[in-house]
Design a protein around this motif. Structure first.
Motif, PDB file in Angstrom:
ATOM      1  N   THR A  54       0.832  -1.200   0.000  1.00 43.07           N
ATOM      2  CA  THR A  54       0.000   0.000   0.000  1.00 43.07           C
ATOM      3  C   THR A  54       0.870   1.254   0.000  1.00 43.07           C
ATOM      4  O   THR A  54       0.535   2.272  -0.632  1.00 43.07           O
ATOM      5  N   ALA A  55       2.019   1.166   0.613  1.00 41.33           N
ATOM      6  CA  ALA A  55       2.898   2.341   0.672  1.00 41.33           C
ATOM      7  C   ALA A  55       3.766   2.506  -0.584  1.00 41.33           C
ATOM      8  O   ALA A  55       4.100   3.621  -0.995  1.00 41.33           O
ATOM      9  N   VAL A  56       4.164   1.364  -1.298  1.00 41.81           N
ATOM     10  CA  VAL A  56       5.136   1.428  -2.416  1.00 41.81           C
ATOM     11  C   VAL A  56       4.479   1.687  -3.775  1.00 41.81           C
ATOM     12  O   VAL A  56       5.057   2.329  -4.652  1.00 41.81           O
ATOM     13  N   LEU A  57       3.296   1.177  -4.019  1.00 40.51           N
ATOM     14  CA  LEU A  57       2.666   1.299  -5.346  1.00 40.51           C
ATOM     15  C   LEU A  57       2.584   2.747  -5.835  1.00 40.51           C
ATOM     16  O   LEU A  57       2.866   3.031  -7.010  1.00 40.51           O
ATOM     17  N   PRO A  58       2.217   3.716  -5.094  1.00 38.39           N
ATOM     18  CA  PRO A  58       2.235   5.103  -5.593  1.00 38.39           C
ATOM     19  C   PRO A  58       3.627   5.555  -6.017  1.00 38.39           C
ATOM     20  O   PRO A  58       3.773   6.331  -6.973  1.00 38.39           O
ATOM     21  N   LEU A  59       4.666   5.046  -5.333  1.00 36.35           N
ATOM     22  CA  LEU A  59       6.034   5.419  -5.731  1.00 36.35           C
ATOM     23  C   LEU A  59       6.379   4.878  -7.124  1.00 36.35           C
ATOM     24  O   LEU A  59       7.065   5.531  -7.916  1.00 36.35           O
ATOM     25  N   TYR A  60       5.920   3.644  -7.405  1.00 41.11           N
ATOM     26  CA  TYR A  60       6.166   3.085  -8.743  1.00 41.11           C
ATOM     27  C   TYR A  60       5.544   3.962  -9.831  1.00 41.11           C
ATOM     28  O   TYR A  60       6.145   4.222 -10.878  1.00 41.11           O
ATOM     29  N   GLY A  61       4.352   4.377  -9.677  1.00 39.13           N
ATOM     30  CA  GLY A  61       3.712   5.248 -10.671  1.00 39.13           C
ATOM     31  C   GLY A  61       4.457   6.540 -10.856  1.00 39.13           C
ATOM     32  O   GLY A  61       4.659   7.018 -11.984  1.00 39.13           O
ATOM     33  N   ASP A  62       4.900   7.123  -9.762  1.00 42.14           N
ATOM     34  CA  ASP A  62       5.661   8.373  -9.870  1.00 42.14           C
ATOM     35  C   ASP A  62       6.980   8.165 -10.599  1.00 42.14           C
ATOM     36  O   ASP A  62       7.406   9.009 -11.405  1.00 42.14           O
ATOM     37  N   THR A  63       7.624   7.016 -10.284  1.00 43.33           N
ATOM     38  CA  THR A  63       8.909   6.730 -10.960  1.00 43.33           C
ATOM     39  C   THR A  63       8.718   6.558 -12.470  1.00 43.33           C
ATOM     40  O   THR A  63       9.519   7.040 -13.281  1.00 43.33           O
ATOM     41  N   ALA A  64       7.699   5.841 -12.896  1.00 39.51           N
ATOM     42  CA  ALA A  64       7.437   5.640 -14.334  1.00 39.51           C
ATOM     43  C   ALA A  64       7.183   6.970 -15.026  1.00 39.51           C
ATOM     44  O   ALA A  64       7.671   7.225 -16.135  1.00 39.51           O
ATOM     45  N   ARG A  65       6.405   7.847 -14.359  1.00 40.81           N
ATOM     46  CA  ARG A  65       6.146   9.149 -14.955  1.00 40.81           C
ATOM     47  C   ARG A  65       7.424   9.964 -15.069  1.00 40.81           C
ATOM     48  O   ARG A  65       7.666  10.644 -16.076  1.00 40.81           O
ATOM     49  N   LEU A  66       8.256   9.867 -14.052  1.00 40.47           N
ATOM     50  CA  LEU A  66       9.534  10.586 -14.119  1.00 40.47           C
ATOM     51  C   LEU A  66      10.439  10.051 -15.231  1.00 40.47           C
ATOM     52  O   LEU A  66      11.129  10.827 -15.915  1.00 40.47           O
ATOM     53  N   GLN A  67      10.461   8.724 -15.400  1.00 41.05           N
ATOM     54  CA  GLN A  67      11.264   8.142 -16.494  1.00 41.05           C
ATOM     55  C   GLN A  67      10.761   8.615 -17.860  1.00 41.05           C
ATOM     56  O   GLN A  67      11.557   8.914 -18.755  1.00 41.05           O
TER      57      GLN A  67
END
Length: 670
Positions: A54-67
């Motif tokens: 629940t805590a990590v999934l939002p970070l993955y989305g942000d990382t993909a957008r940044l890439q």
């Protein structure tokens, strides 16, 4: 006792089993406790993992957008760099383009070609995205300048590596059939020339890809070089033939300093006169012994003119071979310099003037041969030798001109064949219109010797004459009368020979009218026998028999008729040996006077006949002896009979002087 022991043993076993059951229950209880503890631990782990997810999934989305943003930024930077290069290319490449290409090697030229490719790429970008850009004008101007400099460098390189082929090199190529020793008329086998050729091909390939193939410079530079090669070769052949002619040899002998000429001019004139006299005597002796080299004496100029026809035809044939070699070399050179679709037009334009030059030389040689045919002179058959060589070269020329059309060379062949066929008819007309009188001694006429030599020369080219005459309607109709003859070429030659010999026979009969009866028969006899023997020696009689099977019998019948005509020339003389009536056994004075008159008249006629026939010429020794025997058989019996009659009728041993001279008369024949 035994039962007690047995019971005790069973009780011990039961006790042991009960102990084992208690241990198993204890182990099962421990296992259940451990399982419960593990389940509690796993449940706690699962709960914690759910919290982590629940805590990590939002970070993955942000990382993909940044890439994605990073990639877009990199692409934007790359595109900006690429576009900036288009704006900077004119300034970066200006010095290189203005300096022009370096053609010392293919590598240095490739640097320049890569710069032009960059300018072309920038052109395409601005034309597609910003046609109104000021930078596009700068790029267009620089690109056009670069292309012009590349074309200029190509022309300069082509000029430096283009030179005519020397006549001696062409002669070697023709003699050795070296069609692939060198790639062009100007490039030798050296490394520098090979490098230059590779550089030219690289530049030509780029220009062709850019839509500006160098066909114009090739035509402007290579075509004159090929034409100059052919012109120099033609002049070389002419100078060589002139140097070999008797007239030029005599000129070279006399081409000395003025002082030497003044000192030796008188001696040369005396030597020339003596040489001419010796040649005249030798020719007369040859005429009397063999019947050759008779007729009017020819000067050195005349003989060299006749030989010139053969030399001119041979030179034209050699020129055609040289043209074939040059065309082949130009074809190989152009294959790497222009695109294939443009090659036919280029080769046709490059070979137009050389083919026109060759056509003029062939026409000149055929014209000279036709003039010789009209005069029944030597060199009349030279055009057939030329046509034969042109036909042999036709496949090579067609390959050398590919992919251009060989139509100009085919037209040249057709024109040469037409001239050759016309020369045949002009020879017959020349025989018909020949106005040269026969020799005073009745020997073989020059026309007969020329006709025999002409037919013999034509026999060497029967494979060319046959198809040419087969295209003529008159000869085709005549040949259709001999369907069983297999060799059609020999048949066509036979038909023409029959025509020539028939016209020659008519002309000789016409010329014989200038002679008295005896010499007329001798003249026709000499010429007819000469023709028959000449046909037999050269195997032309077999050819003539194809269209005239009885030709040999006809000639022999003519010879017999002329012999008879010659013997009839003695009839006037024999009339003096014939008695009108039988003399009596005892002669009277008037009978004796009649015999005396007959012998006197016979003596006068005999002296006149001897004087006349001493000037007659019968070159064939066998024929000469045969005529002597025929004369003896015709004259001696009658003369002996009349002489015996006169001897028996003599009244006294004394004989008149006139009768004595008559008895001492001897038959003579030269």
């Amino acid at each position: 006792m035994y039962a007690v022991e047995k019971k005790f043993e069973i009780e011990m076993k039961l006790k042991k089993e009960m102990t084992n059951i208690q241990e198993l229950k204890a182990a099962a209880k421990r296992s259940s406790t451990l399982a419960s503890d593990v389940c509690n631990v796993l449940g706690a782990c699962e709960q914690r993992l759910q919290q982590l997810e629940t805590a990590v999934l939002p970070l993955y989305g942000d990382t993909a957008r940044l890439q994605q943003i990073h990639q877009n930024m990199e692409k934007t930077v790359t595109a900006l760099d690429h576009v900036i290069n288009y704006y900077m290319v004119s300034r970066e490449l200006a010095d290189l383009i203005q300096g022009g290409p370096h053609t010392a090697s293919t590598e240095s030229l490739n640097v320049y070609l890569e710069a032009l490719d960059k300018l072309a790429e920038a052109q395409n970008y601005f034309n597609k995205n910003n046609p109104q850009s000021v930078e596009l004008e700068n790029i267009n101007q620089l690109y056009n300048t670069g292309v012009l400099k590349l074309e200029s460098a190509f022309e300069d390189l082509l000029n430096r590596n283009t030179r005519p082929v020397s006549p001696t090199s062409l002669m070697d190529m023709i003699a050795l059939e070296e069609d692939s020793s060198v790639d062009s008329v100007s490039v030798s086998n050296s490394n520098s020339s090979s490098t230059a050729l590779e550089t030219m091909r690289a530049a030509a390939t780029w220009l062709s890809d850019a839509g500006r193939p160098p066909a114009g410079p090739l035509l402007a530079i290579r075509a004159p070089a090929a034409l100059n090669s052919l012109v120099a070769f033609r002049d070389y052949l002419k100078s060589r033939s002139m140097a070999a002619s008797p007239l030029m040899r005599s000129k070279n002998m006399l081409n000395r300093s003025d002082s030497t000429q003044r000192r030796t001019s008188k001696i040369q004139k005396v030597l020339e006169k003596r040489a001419i006299n010796i040649m005249m005597k030798a020719s007369q002796t040859l005429e009397q012994s063999t019947g050759l080299a008779i007729g009017p004496r020819r000067s050195i100029n005349d003989s060299s003119g006749e030989e010139g026809g053969d030399e001119e035809a041979e030179a034209a044939g050699t020129l055609a071979a040289a043209l074939c070699r040059l065309a082949r070399r130009e074809q190989r050179h152009a294959l790497g310099l222009v695109p294939l679709p443009r090659l036919p037009a280029l080769l046709a334009a490059m070979t137009r003037e050389p083919l026109a030059l060759l056509a003029a030389e062939v026409e000149r040689a055929c014209g000279r041969s036709r003039r010789a045919a009209a005069k029944c002179g030597a060199g009349a058959a030279a055009c057939w030798a030329l046509l034969s060589r042109l036909q042999r070269l036709q496949p090579d020329v067609a390959r050398a001109l590919q992919p251009a059309s060989p139509a100009p060379y085919t037209q040249l062949l057709n024109t040469a064949q037409h001239n050759c066929v016309r020369s045949l008819e002009e020879w017959v007309s020349g025989v018909r219109g020949d106005g040269e009188a026969g020799a005073v001694d009745g020997t073989v006429h020059q026309l007969a010797a020329s006709a025999l030599a002409y037919c013999h020369a034509l026999a060497h080219h029967a494979h060319v004459i046959g198809p040419a005459l087969a295209a003529e309607p008159s000869y085709a109709r005549a040949a259709s009368q001999f369907p069983n003859v297999q060799d059609k070429n020999a048949l066509m030659l036979s038909l023409y020979m029959r025509k020539v010999l028939a016209q020659l026979n008519l002309s000789l009969r016409s010329k014989s009218e200038q002679y008295p009866d005896a010499l007329k028969a001798i003249f026709l006899l000499n010429n007819t026998l000469y023709l028959l023997q000449g046909l037999q020696r050269s195997s032309l009689l077999d050819v003539l028999c194809l269209s005239e099977p009885e030709c040999e019998a006809t000639y022999r019948n003519m010879i017999d008729d002329y012999k008879t005509a010659y013997l009839q020339s003695w009839n006037k003389l024999l009339s003096h040996l014939t008695l009108e009536e039988q003399l009596p056994a005892k002669l009277r004075d008037k009978d004796r006077q009649m015999l005396k008159d007959k012998f006197s008249a016979f003596n006068r006629e005999w002296e006149e006949a001897c004087r006349a026939q001493r000037g007659y010429s019968v070159p064939d020794a066998e024929l000469r002896e045969a005529l002597k025997q025929d004369n003896k058989q015709a004259l001696l019996p009658r003369y002996t009979a009349l002489h015996d009659t006169d001897t028996r009728s003599r009244p006294s041993p004394s004989t008149p002087r006139s009768m004595s001279s008559t008895r001492q008369c001897k038959l003579q024949l030269n």
